[in-house]
Write a protein that holds these residues in place. Sequence first.
Motif, PDB file in Angstrom:
ATOM      1  N   LYS A  47       0.826  -1.225   0.000  1.00 46.37           N
ATOM      2  CA  LYS A  47       0.000   0.000   0.000  1.00 46.37           C
ATOM      3  C   LYS A  47       0.854   1.266   0.000  1.00 46.37           C
ATOM      4  O   LYS A  47       0.437   2.292  -0.504  1.00 46.37           O
ATOM      5  CB  LYS A  47      -0.878   0.024   1.257  1.00 46.37           C
ATOM      6  N   SER A  48       2.047   1.180   0.622  1.00 53.47           N
ATOM      7  CA  SER A  48       2.910   2.368   0.727  1.00 53.47           C
ATOM      8  C   SER A  48       3.876   2.486  -0.438  1.00 53.47           C
ATOM      9  O   SER A  48       4.756   3.359  -0.437  1.00 53.47           O
ATOM     10  CB  SER A  48       3.726   2.314   2.023  1.00 53.47           C
ATOM     11  N   GLY A  49       3.798   1.558  -1.391  1.00 51.68           N
ATOM     12  CA  GLY A  49       4.717   1.607  -2.534  1.00 51.68           C
ATOM     13  C   GLY A  49       6.139   1.198  -2.164  1.00 51.68           C
ATOM     14  O   GLY A  49       7.099   1.591  -2.822  1.00 51.68           O
ATOM     15  N   ILE A  50       6.265   0.418  -1.099  1.00 55.13           N
ATOM     16  CA  ILE A  50       7.595  -0.070  -0.678  1.00 55.13           C
ATOM     17  C   ILE A  50       7.753  -1.499  -1.198  1.00 55.13           C
ATOM     18  O   ILE A  50       6.836  -2.317  -1.066  1.00 55.13           O
ATOM     19  CB  ILE A  50       7.703  -0.044   0.874  1.00 55.13           C
ATOM     20  N   GLY A  51       8.907  -1.793  -1.789  1.00 53.96           N
ATOM     21  CA  GLY A  51       9.132  -3.134  -2.326  1.00 53.96           C
ATOM     22  C   GLY A  51       9.192  -4.150  -1.183  1.00 53.96           C
ATOM     23  O   GLY A  51       9.797  -3.867  -0.137  1.00 53.96           O
ATOM     24  N   THR A  52       8.609  -5.327  -1.392  1.00 52.09           N
ATOM     25  CA  THR A  52       8.600  -6.329  -0.314  1.00 52.09           C
ATOM     26  C   THR A  52       9.970  -7.004  -0.151  1.00 52.09           C
ATOM     27  O   THR A  52      10.145  -7.856   0.701  1.00 52.09           O
ATOM     28  CB  THR A  52       7.508  -7.401  -0.557  1.00 52.09           C
ATOM     29  N   LYS A  53      10.951  -6.583  -1.013  1.00 49.87           N
ATOM     30  CA  LYS A  53      12.320  -7.093  -0.849  1.00 49.87           C
ATOM     31  C   LYS A  53      13.284  -5.958  -0.494  1.00 49.87           C
ATOM     32  O   LYS A  53      14.503  -6.166  -0.493  1.00 49.87           O
ATOM     33  CB  LYS A  53      12.783  -7.796  -2.125  1.00 49.87           C
ATOM     34  N   ASP A  54      12.751  -4.780  -0.228  1.00 50.42           N
ATOM     35  CA  ASP A  54      13.571  -3.610   0.065  1.00 50.42           C
ATOM     36  C   ASP A  54      13.864  -3.560   1.568  1.00 50.42           C
ATOM     37  O   ASP A  54      13.105  -2.989   2.362  1.00 50.42           O
ATOM     38  CB  ASP A  54      12.796  -2.351  -0.392  1.00 50.42           C
ATOM     39  N   SER A  55      14.975  -4.190   1.955  1.00 49.02           N
ATOM     40  CA  SER A  55      15.250  -4.376   3.386  1.00 49.02           C
ATOM     41  C   SER A  55      15.336  -3.064   4.165  1.00 49.02           C
ATOM     42  O   SER A  55      14.777  -2.946   5.255  1.00 49.02           O
ATOM     43  CB  SER A  55      16.511  -5.212   3.584  1.00 49.02           C
ATOM     44  N   ALA A  56      16.025  -2.053   3.598  1.00 45.23           N
ATOM     45  CA  ALA A  56      16.200  -0.802   4.340  1.00 45.23           C
ATOM     46  C   ALA A  56      14.856  -0.100   4.562  1.00 45.23           C
ATOM     47  O   ALA A  56      14.537   0.338   5.673  1.00 45.23           O
ATOM     48  CB  ALA A  56      17.157   0.113   3.584  1.00 45.23           C
ATOM     49  N   ALA A  57      14.051  -0.027   3.496  1.00 47.28           N
ATOM     50  CA  ALA A  57      12.752   0.656   3.614  1.00 47.28           C
ATOM     51  C   ALA A  57      11.815  -0.118   4.552  1.00 47.28           C
ATOM     52  O   ALA A  57      11.073   0.478   5.338  1.00 47.28           O
ATOM     53  CB  ALA A  57      12.118   0.805   2.234  1.00 47.28           C
ATOM     54  N   LEU A  58      11.906  -1.447   4.517  1.00 44.38           N
ATOM     55  CA  LEU A  58      11.033  -2.260   5.389  1.00 44.38           C
ATOM     56  C   LEU A  58      11.442  -2.097   6.855  1.00 44.38           C
ATOM     57  O   LEU A  58      10.589  -1.977   7.738  1.00 44.38           O
ATOM     58  CB  LEU A  58      11.100  -3.743   4.995  1.00 44.38           C
ATOM     59  N   ALA A  59      12.758  -2.065   7.079  1.00 40.91           N
ATOM     60  CA  ALA A  59      13.239  -1.917   8.456  1.00 40.91           C
ATOM     61  C   ALA A  59      12.718  -0.611   9.042  1.00 40.91           C
ATOM     62  O   ALA A  59      12.302  -0.546  10.201  1.00 40.91           O
ATOM     63  CB  ALA A  59      14.759  -1.957   8.479  1.00 40.91           C
TER      64      ALA A  59
END
Length: 223
Positions: A47-59
């Motif tokens: 929903k936030s446009g963050i990649g589900t493999k983008d570790s830095a953005a997910l953290a």
Amino acid sequence: MKKIQIAIDGPSGAGKSTMAKIVSKELGILYLDTGAMYRAVALKAIKSGIGTKDSAALAKMVEDIDIRIDYKDGQQKVYLDGEDVTEDIRTPDVTVGSSDVAVFPEVRKKMVDLQREIAKTNSVVMDGRDIGTHVLPNAEVKIFLTASAEDRAKRRYEELKEKGTLKQTFDEIKQEMEYRDKNDSNRIVSPLKKADDAILLDTSGLSIEESAKKILDIVRTRI
Ligand code: DC
């Protein structure tokens, strides 16, 4: 009073949630579907446009994520940042995404803290991938539930069809399961693995009733 802990782990489609719900009802204890939490993380990322493999953005995203579990008429409800997402976390995109986000230690730490917090104040039966190996290492009962890949895909297909939420072909479901099995088993942090002291139960070819009987027999001898 002492809290009971029952851990049910295994690959996707092995029937963990069906069995955990039966055990929860039989013993009158809480059922916690931990996969729903990883699904909520994936939903927020998508929903936030963050990649589900983008570790830095997910953290960064999970630093202040608000995932809450509640129960309504005995059914688990999942709230993400205050919104009921119980249905939204079951789409094919979120399903694959949940396996992807679950690879990252920052995501796992946040979810495990939440799971342990719930187990501190409640007797629980939890299902997931790392419950017996990591989340509840001292659980009274640990079961590793599995079944053949064909059986698991068939069960998942029938389950979605029955619920009226089937959006994929049988082959697509099978491929998605194979992807998740591999991803969940090969990750570095808390991979899907049978705990040394877990009982292995292969339910290939067994009905729900037959599987439930085996599980309840195991549980009754241990608590
Ligand atoms: O149980 P489920 O299929 O709803 O879980 C979705 C994904 O979440 C699964 O592919 C891997 C991850 N998961 C995990 O890593 N650890 C858990 N305890 C539960 C789920």
